[in-house]
Design a protein around this motif. Structure first.
Motif, PDB file in Angstrom:
ATOM      1  N   ARG A  93     -11.417  -5.719   3.558  1.00  0.00           N
ATOM      2  CA  ARG A  93     -12.107  -4.460   3.304  1.00  0.00           C
ATOM      3  C   ARG A  93     -11.447  -3.282   4.013  1.00  0.00           C
ATOM      4  O   ARG A  93     -11.946  -2.163   3.949  1.00  0.00           O
ATOM      5  N   SER A  94     -10.363  -3.539   4.726  1.00  0.00           N
ATOM      6  CA  SER A  94      -9.627  -2.452   5.369  1.00  0.00           C
ATOM      7  C   SER A  94      -8.604  -1.870   4.399  1.00  0.00           C
ATOM      8  O   SER A  94      -8.194  -2.519   3.427  1.00  0.00           O
ATOM      9  N   VAL A  95      -8.162  -0.649   4.672  1.00  0.00           N
ATOM     10  CA  VAL A  95      -7.217   0.054   3.802  1.00  0.00           C
ATOM     11  C   VAL A  95      -5.950   0.321   4.613  1.00  0.00           C
ATOM     12  O   VAL A  95      -5.978   1.066   5.600  1.00  0.00           O
ATOM     13  N   LEU A  96      -4.851  -0.281   4.180  1.00  0.00           N
ATOM     14  CA  LEU A  96      -3.555  -0.079   4.817  1.00  0.00           C
ATOM     15  C   LEU A  96      -2.641   0.614   3.820  1.00  0.00           C
ATOM     16  O   LEU A  96      -2.078  -0.024   2.923  1.00  0.00           O
ATOM     17  N   CYS A  97      -2.528   1.916   3.958  1.00  0.00           N
ATOM     18  CA  CYS A  97      -1.690   2.697   3.056  1.00  0.00           C
ATOM     19  C   CYS A  97      -0.238   2.642   3.529  1.00  0.00           C
ATOM     20  O   CYS A  97       0.040   2.838   4.711  1.00  0.00           O
ATOM     21  N   GLY A  98       0.659   2.400   2.588  1.00  0.00           N
ATOM     22  CA  GLY A  98       2.064   2.314   2.961  1.00  0.00           C
ATOM     23  C   GLY A  98       2.331   1.155   3.899  1.00  0.00           C
ATOM     24  O   GLY A  98       2.869   1.341   4.998  1.00  0.00           O
TER      25      GLY A  98
END
Length: 290
Positions: A93-98
């Motif tokens: 549910r975490s967001v790791l952009c790039g």
């Protein structure tokens, strides 16, 4: 103390007892205005140094006890986390952009709701870091005449970031503890062994010296920490990781690999079994291929 007793008598110095459990001082009739000889001056300096050191040990012991918290076992659903080969546990549910610009050294926990903006600049996390729910790590930027530029951000080892904290710092050292709902301004430099209390707001371009505790809005130094605090915070981060335990039907060791092996055996049996064969030939075929 021998010089003080020789010139002023036994009444000026009754008792100085230092034990592991308690420190007792009972100094009376201490004439500070009387002339001092060389031996007396050395004796008085030794006495004051002993008093300061012993009192400091008691204060430091009380300070360390306030930070030493025995961690309880934290259970999490294994299906909601991705466990890497280096021991990182990242929530789905975490967001790791790039993600290609995000480097995690190992044994780091990233919980649900976190956002790491690796698409803006490179981000590096050390070992035994913990990001609680809702943490935002965003590289700092600086405006120029022709636009703005983002700078990389690096977190050291054993950093615990509280829930809801927004981090824009340029450099974060080792053994750092952030409270809940903190705001760290752009391009801040945080040295090793710094504690930031809950709800603190740190201004932009702030340099936080090592072994200090910050609180308030805007945040200011409220306490100096002992050098042994680095060991306390390091052990606390490692204990947090060790007690972050998976739960559920898929939490047993080797359970997932056993399921994969059973599925593979079933596929082999389905392929190798001749058409119209019964159950026994299929089992024999599986045993031979196995």
């Amino acid at each position: 103390s021998s010089g003080i007793n020789a010139e002023y008598g036994d009444s000026c110095f009754h008792c100085l007892q230092v034990t592991f459990e308690q420190t007792i001082f009972d100094c009376t009739s201490f004439d500070k205005t009387a002339p001092l000889g060389c031996e007396t001056r050395v004796g008085r300096a030794h006495l004051l140094e002993t008093i300061v050191n012993c009192a400091g040990q008691r204060i430091v012991g009380t300070m360390l006890a306030s930070y030493e918290v025995e961690r309880e076992v934290v259970l999490y659903n294994k299906n909601e986390y991705i466990v890497t080969a280096s021991g990182n546990k990242v929530s789905r549910r975490s967001v790791l952009c790039g993600s290609q610009n995000i480097v995690i050294n190992g044994k780091t926990i990233i919980k649900g709701g976190c956002m790491i903006r690796g698409d803006l600049a490179n981000i590096r996390l050390g070992k035994y870091c913990v990001l609680e729910e809702g943490v935002v790590i965003r590289p700092p930027f600086k405006k120029f005449i022709k636009g703005c530029a983002f700078f990389p951000i690096q977190l050291g080892d054993c950093c615990l970031v509280g829930a809801g904290t927004v981090l824009h710092a340029a450099t974060v050292g080792n053994f750092i503890r952030f409270g809940k709902n903190c705001y760290i301004g752009r391009r801040c430099v945080i040295k090793d062994c710094v504690v930031i209390d809950e709800g603190a707001v740190v201004r932009d371009d702030t340099v936080m010296p090592p072994f200090t505790r910050w609180a308030g809005s805007p945040a200011k130094i409220v306490e100096e920490l002992p050098e042994s605090m680095s060991y306390v915070l390091g052990d606390d981060s490692q204990e947090y990781y060790d007690k972050f335990t998976p739960t559920g039907p898929d939490s047993g060791p080797g359970w997932g690999s056993a399921v994969r092996k059973i599925s593979a055996v079933r596929r082999i049996s389905a392929v190798s079994a001749p058409s119209g064969a019964g159950k026994a030939p299929a089992q024999k075929s599986v045993k031979e291929d196995g």
